[in-house]
Design a protein around this motif. Structure first.
Motif, short mmCIF file in Angstrom:
data_model
loop_
_atom_site.label_atom_id
_atom_site.label_comp_id
_atom_site.label_asym_id
_atom_site.label_seq_id
_atom_site.Cartn_x
_atom_site.Cartn_y
_atom_site.Cartn_z
N HIS A 1 1.15 -1.47 0.11
CA HIS A 1 -0.45 0.02 -0.17
C HIS A 1 0.63 1.57 -0.12
CE1 HIS A 1 -3.53 2.21 0.65
NE2 HIS A 1 -3.20 3.00 1.53
N PHE A 2 0.28 1.68 -1.00
CA PHE A 2 0.71 3.22 -0.74
C PHE A 2 1.01 4.24 0.26
CE2 PHE A 2 0.31 8.33 -2.22
CZ PHE A 2 1.95 8.37 -2.55
N ASP A 3 2.52 4.82 0.75
CA ASP A 3 2.54 5.70 1.82
C ASP A 3 2.75 7.00 1.11
OD1 ASP A 3 3.37 7.35 3.79
OD2 ASP A 3 5.32 5.83 4.46
N PRO A 4 1.56 8.04 1.74
CA PRO A 4 1.94 9.68 0.76
C PRO A 4 3.00 10.41 1.39
CG PRO A 4 0.26 9.45 2.81
CD PRO A 4 0.43 7.90 2.20
N GLY A 5 3.51 9.80 2.38
CA GLY A 5 4.58 10.29 3.25
C GLY A 5 6.01 10.06 2.69
N THR A 6 5.93 8.91 1.74
CA THR A 6 7.26 8.89 1.09
C THR A 6 7.50 9.61 0.16
OG1 THR A 6 8.57 6.57 0.22
CG2 THR A 6 6.35 6.38 0.06
N ASN A 7 9.09 9.74 -0.85
CA ASN A 7 9.29 10.48 -1.91
C ASN A 7 9.81 8.66 -2.63
OD1 ASN A 7 11.90 10.04 0.00
ND2 ASN A 7 12.64 11.94 -0.93
N LEU A 8 9.66 7.74 -1.43
CA LEU A 8 10.45 6.70 -2.58
C LEU A 8 10.16 6.96 -4.33
CD1 LEU A 8 12.14 3.41 -2.38
CD2 LEU A 8 9.55 2.37 -2.47
N ILE A 9 8.81 6.57 -5.09
CA ILE A 9 8.73 6.59 -6.26
C ILE A 9 9.33 7.48 -6.70
CG2 ILE A 9 6.96 7.36 -7.84
CD1 ILE A 9 5.27 5.87 -6.04
N ASP A 10 9.39 8.59 -6.52
CA ASP A 10 9.74 10.54 -6.80
C ASP A 10 11.55 10.37 -7.21
OD1 ASP A 10 7.85 12.76 -6.66
OD2 ASP A 10 8.12 11.50 -4.87
N VAL A 11 12.12 9.95 -6.45
CA VAL A 11 13.57 9.34 -6.28
C VAL A 11 14.06 8.58 -7.43
CG1 VAL A 11 15.65 8.01 -5.09
CG2 VAL A 11 13.93 9.66 -3.94
N HIS A 12 13.02 6.74 -7.68
CA HIS A 12 13.65 6.02 -8.60
C HIS A 12 12.84 6.70 -10.23
CE1 HIS A 12 13.56 3.06 -5.11
NE2 HIS A 12 14.14 2.31 -6.33
N ILE A 13 12.15 7.79 -10.34
CA ILE A 13 12.11 8.04 -11.09
C ILE A 13 12.63 9.21 -11.62
CG2 ILE A 13 9.92 10.10 -12.62
CD1 ILE A 13 8.42 7.49 -12.68
N GLY A 14 13.64 10.13 -10.50
CA GLY A 14 14.08 10.70 -10.68
C GLY A 14 15.98 9.92 -11.70
N ARG A 15 15.79 8.72 -11.42
CA ARG A 15 17.36 7.87 -10.88
C ARG A 15 16.98 7.59 -12.81
NH1 ARG A 15 17.64 4.29 -5.93
NH2 ARG A 15 18.73 5.95 -4.38
N LEU A 16 15.68 6.84 -13.08
CA LEU A 16 15.77 6.22 -14.47
C LEU A 16 15.84 7.47 -15.55
CD1 LEU A 16 14.27 4.08 -15.54
CD2 LEU A 16 12.08 4.28 -14.93
N ARG A 17 14.93 9.02 -15.17
CA ARG A 17 14.97 10.22 -16.22
C ARG A 17 16.70 9.79 -16.44
NH1 ARG A 17 10.93 13.65 -13.60
NH2 ARG A 17 9.20 14.01 -15.22
N LYS A 18 17.17 9.82 -15.09
CA LYS A 18 19.25 10.10 -15.79
C LYS A 18 18.98 9.33 -17.02
CE LYS A 18 20.42 12.21 -11.62
NZ LYS A 18 21.11 12.31 -10.06
#
Length: 227
Positions: free
Chosen positions: A185-202
């Motif tokens: 289940h999604f935890d709205p307080g984590t930035n896990l997705i943003d971190v991985h999207i950032g790494r993937l974008r690079k």
């Protein structure tokens, strides 16, 4: 080498098929009865089957029906002395991919085989490769490349990219991504997705490349062809 299974009880016809297809660089195995033909076909080691309609021990219609029921999707060119329309329809409905009536020109038979092989290769490529612009993801080797350059992805990055590419053009919310990629289940307080999207974008969208991954403010992320 492309392998063909010919199931044909008439030796003269079988030799003509083998000779013609071999001249096109194809490897051909010949079986002269239906029961052994079915056993060979089930092995799944063939790229295409030429199948006589009327065979000893087990007829061609029973073979194609059995193969499709078992989930064997190998393309089948049915060959038969029965030329009426109803018989052709019956063969195709059973799961045959094409129907050729005897007597036939060997070059026409070879041309039909080539068409079925090309069609199968196209389907296989579509089923095993995802593409967005010049970005490709091979679902078999788990390799990604952009403009022909191999991208080194970590396992989670691969799962994230696959989910994005399977839903090309669709905005995916953080909750959808979190549950699909991480499986809890999604935890709205984590930035896990943003971190991985950032790494993937690079890796996917380095400087000099047209960006494919976009942030949709307040909604999520989307991968799509450049506008």
């Amino acid at each position: 080498m492309t392998r063909i299974l010919t199931i044909e009880d008439d030796a003269v016809t079988a030799r003509e098929i083998v000779a013609e297809l071999s001249s096109h660089g194809l490897e051909v195995d010949w079986v002269d009865n239906g029961r052994e033909g079915l056993e060979r076909a089930v092995s799944g080691n063939y790229d295409l089957i030429t199948l006589d309609r009327m065979l000893p021990e087990l007829d061609g219609l029973a073979i194609v029906t059995t193969l499709r029921t078992m989930g064997v999707s190998t393309p089948i060119l049915m060959i038969s002395a029965l030329s009426d329309v109803d018989e052709r329809v019956r063969g195709l409905r059973a799961g045959g991919d094409d129907y050729l009536t005897k007597p036939f020109a060997t070059d026409e038979m070879a041309a039909r085989v080539e068409v079925l092989l090309r069609r199968q290769n196209t389907v296989t490529a579509q089923a095993t490769t995802l593409r967005v612009a010049d970005l490709e993801l091979n679902l078999i080797s788990h390799e990604a490349s952009r403009d022909g350059q191999l991208l080194m992805l970590l396992p989670t990055e691969y799962k994230l990219l696959e989910f994005l590419m399977r839903n090309t053009g669709q905005i995916l919310s953080r909750m959808m991504i979190f549950e699909e990629v991480w499986g809890y289940h999604f935890d709205p307080g984590t930035n896990l997705i943003d971190v991985h999207i950032g790494r993937l974008r690079k890796k996917i969208d380095p400087p000099g490349n047209v960006p494919l991954i976009r942030t949709v403010r307040g909604s999520g992320y989307v991968i799509a062809e450049p506008v």
